[in-house]
Design a protein around this motif. Structure first.
Motif, short mmCIF file in Angstrom:
data_model
loop_
_atom_site.label_atom_id
_atom_site.label_comp_id
_atom_site.label_asym_id
_atom_site.label_seq_id
_atom_site.Cartn_x
_atom_site.Cartn_y
_atom_site.Cartn_z
N HIS A 13 -6.36 4.11 8.66
CA HIS A 13 -7.23 5.10 8.01
C HIS A 13 -7.79 4.58 6.69
O HIS A 13 -7.81 5.29 5.68
N VAL A 14 -8.23 3.31 6.69
CA VAL A 14 -8.80 2.71 5.48
C VAL A 14 -10.12 2.02 5.83
O VAL A 14 -10.39 1.72 6.99
N GLU A 15 -10.92 1.77 4.80
CA GLU A 15 -12.14 1.00 4.96
C GLU A 15 -11.77 -0.46 5.21
O GLU A 15 -10.75 -0.95 4.72
N LEU A 16 -12.62 -1.16 5.94
CA LEU A 16 -12.38 -2.57 6.23
C LEU A 16 -12.13 -3.39 4.96
O LEU A 16 -11.25 -4.24 4.92
N SER A 17 -12.93 -3.14 3.94
CA SER A 17 -12.83 -3.94 2.72
C SER A 17 -11.45 -3.86 2.09
O SER A 17 -10.99 -4.82 1.46
N LEU A 18 -10.75 -2.74 2.27
CA LEU A 18 -9.42 -2.58 1.68
C LEU A 18 -8.43 -3.59 2.27
O LEU A 18 -7.49 -4.01 1.59
N LEU A 19 -8.66 -4.01 3.50
CA LEU A 19 -7.75 -4.97 4.13
C LEU A 19 -7.83 -6.34 3.47
O LEU A 19 -6.93 -7.16 3.62
N PHE A 20 -8.91 -6.59 2.74
CA PHE A 20 -9.11 -7.90 2.12
C PHE A 20 -8.84 -7.88 0.63
O PHE A 20 -9.14 -8.85 -0.07
N GLN A 21 -8.29 -6.80 0.13
CA GLN A 21 -7.88 -6.74 -1.27
C GLN A 21 -6.42 -7.15 -1.31
O GLN A 21 -5.52 -6.33 -1.15
N PHE A 22 -6.21 -8.45 -1.52
CA PHE A 22 -4.88 -9.02 -1.37
C PHE A 22 -3.96 -8.79 -2.56
O PHE A 22 -2.77 -8.97 -2.46
N GLU A 23 -4.50 -8.38 -3.69
CA GLU A 23 -3.65 -8.11 -4.84
C GLU A 23 -3.06 -6.72 -4.70
O GLU A 23 -3.64 -5.85 -4.09
N LYS A 24 -1.90 -6.52 -5.29
CA LYS A 24 -1.25 -5.21 -5.20
C LYS A 24 -2.02 -4.21 -6.05
O LYS A 24 -2.31 -4.44 -7.20
N HIS A 25 -2.36 -3.08 -5.43
CA HIS A 25 -3.07 -1.99 -6.09
C HIS A 25 -2.41 -0.69 -5.70
O HIS A 25 -1.82 -0.57 -4.63
N PRO A 26 -2.56 0.33 -6.56
CA PRO A 26 -2.10 1.64 -6.12
C PRO A 26 -2.94 2.11 -4.94
O PRO A 26 -4.02 1.59 -4.70
N VAL A 27 -2.42 3.07 -4.22
CA VAL A 27 -3.17 3.61 -3.09
C VAL A 27 -4.50 4.12 -3.61
O VAL A 27 -4.54 4.96 -4.51
N PRO A 28 -5.62 3.63 -3.10
CA PRO A 28 -6.92 4.03 -3.63
C PRO A 28 -7.28 5.46 -3.25
O PRO A 28 -6.86 5.98 -2.22
N ALA A 29 -8.08 6.07 -4.12
CA ALA A 29 -8.52 7.44 -3.89
C ALA A 29 -9.25 7.57 -2.56
O ALA A 29 -9.14 8.59 -1.88
N GLU A 30 -9.96 6.52 -2.18
CA GLU A 30 -10.71 6.58 -0.92
C GLU A 30 -9.76 6.71 0.28
O GLU A 30 -10.05 7.44 1.23
N GLN A 31 -8.63 6.05 0.22
CA GLN A 31 -7.67 6.17 1.31
C GLN A 31 -7.09 7.59 1.36
O GLN A 31 -6.94 8.16 2.44
N ILE A 32 -6.81 8.16 0.21
CA ILE A 32 -6.30 9.53 0.17
C ILE A 32 -7.35 10.48 0.74
O ILE A 32 -7.04 11.36 1.54
N ARG A 33 -8.60 10.31 0.32
CA ARG A 33 -9.68 11.16 0.82
C ARG A 33 -9.77 11.06 2.33
O ARG A 33 -9.88 12.06 3.04
N SER A 34 -9.70 9.86 2.83
CA SER A 34 -9.80 9.64 4.27
C SER A 34 -8.67 10.36 5.02
O SER A 34 -8.90 10.97 6.06
N LEU A 35 -7.48 10.30 4.48
CA LEU A 35 -6.35 10.98 5.12
C LEU A 35 -6.51 12.49 5.08
O LEU A 35 -6.21 13.19 6.04
N LEU A 36 -7.01 13.00 3.96
CA LEU A 36 -7.16 14.45 3.82
C LEU A 36 -8.23 15.02 4.73
O LEU A 36 -8.17 16.19 5.11
N GLU A 37 -9.23 14.22 5.08
CA GLU A 37 -10.31 14.70 5.93
C GLU A 37 -9.82 15.24 7.27
O GLU A 37 -10.48 16.05 7.90
#
Length: 114
Positions: A59-83
């Motif tokens: 449930h993430v955008e393709l580009s998120l798979l290529f962000q190899f550094e550790k990041h907090p869960v992005p707002a976009e992923q939360i939005r996608s799950l809530l939809e």
């Protein structure tokens, strides 16, 4: 570390954030569990089609798979799950997130206290 290993670690990181096993991610993505394991270990040179399947399953955008550094869960992923939830349930989840954020701010010392 090569691109396959970096990509595999990113998939594993996102899968673990969801609290899923490799089998659960495989089922959600329409892939074989052994294949998911090989991707996570950097053993497979994954195709674009299967990358898209993993993004869909996570449930993430393709580009998120290529962000190899550790990041907090992005707002976009939360939005996608809530939809996937009804509006009333989205408001309930949002209230819970706000409560957790307030609690975490109270528990965490501010930088001026250090």
């Amino acid at each position: 570390m090569d691109i396959r290993q970096s990509f595999g670690q990113r998939i594993k990181e996102l899968r673990l954030r969801c609290g899923w096993t490799q089998e659960e991610l495989a089922e959600r993505s329409g892939l074989h569990p052994n294949y998911v394991g090989q991707v996570e270990r950097g053993e497979k040179n994954i195709s674009l089609e299967n990358i898209a399947k993993l993004a869909h399953g996570l449930h993430v955008e393709l580009s998120l798979l290529f962000q190899f550094e550790k990041h907090p869960v992005p707002a976009e992923q939360i939005r996608s799950l809530l939809e996937e939830f009804a509006e009333e349930d989205q408001f309930f989840v949002m209230r819970q997130v706000e409560e957790m954020a307030r609690w975490m701010k109270q528990k965490r010392p501010s930088t001026r206290d250090m």
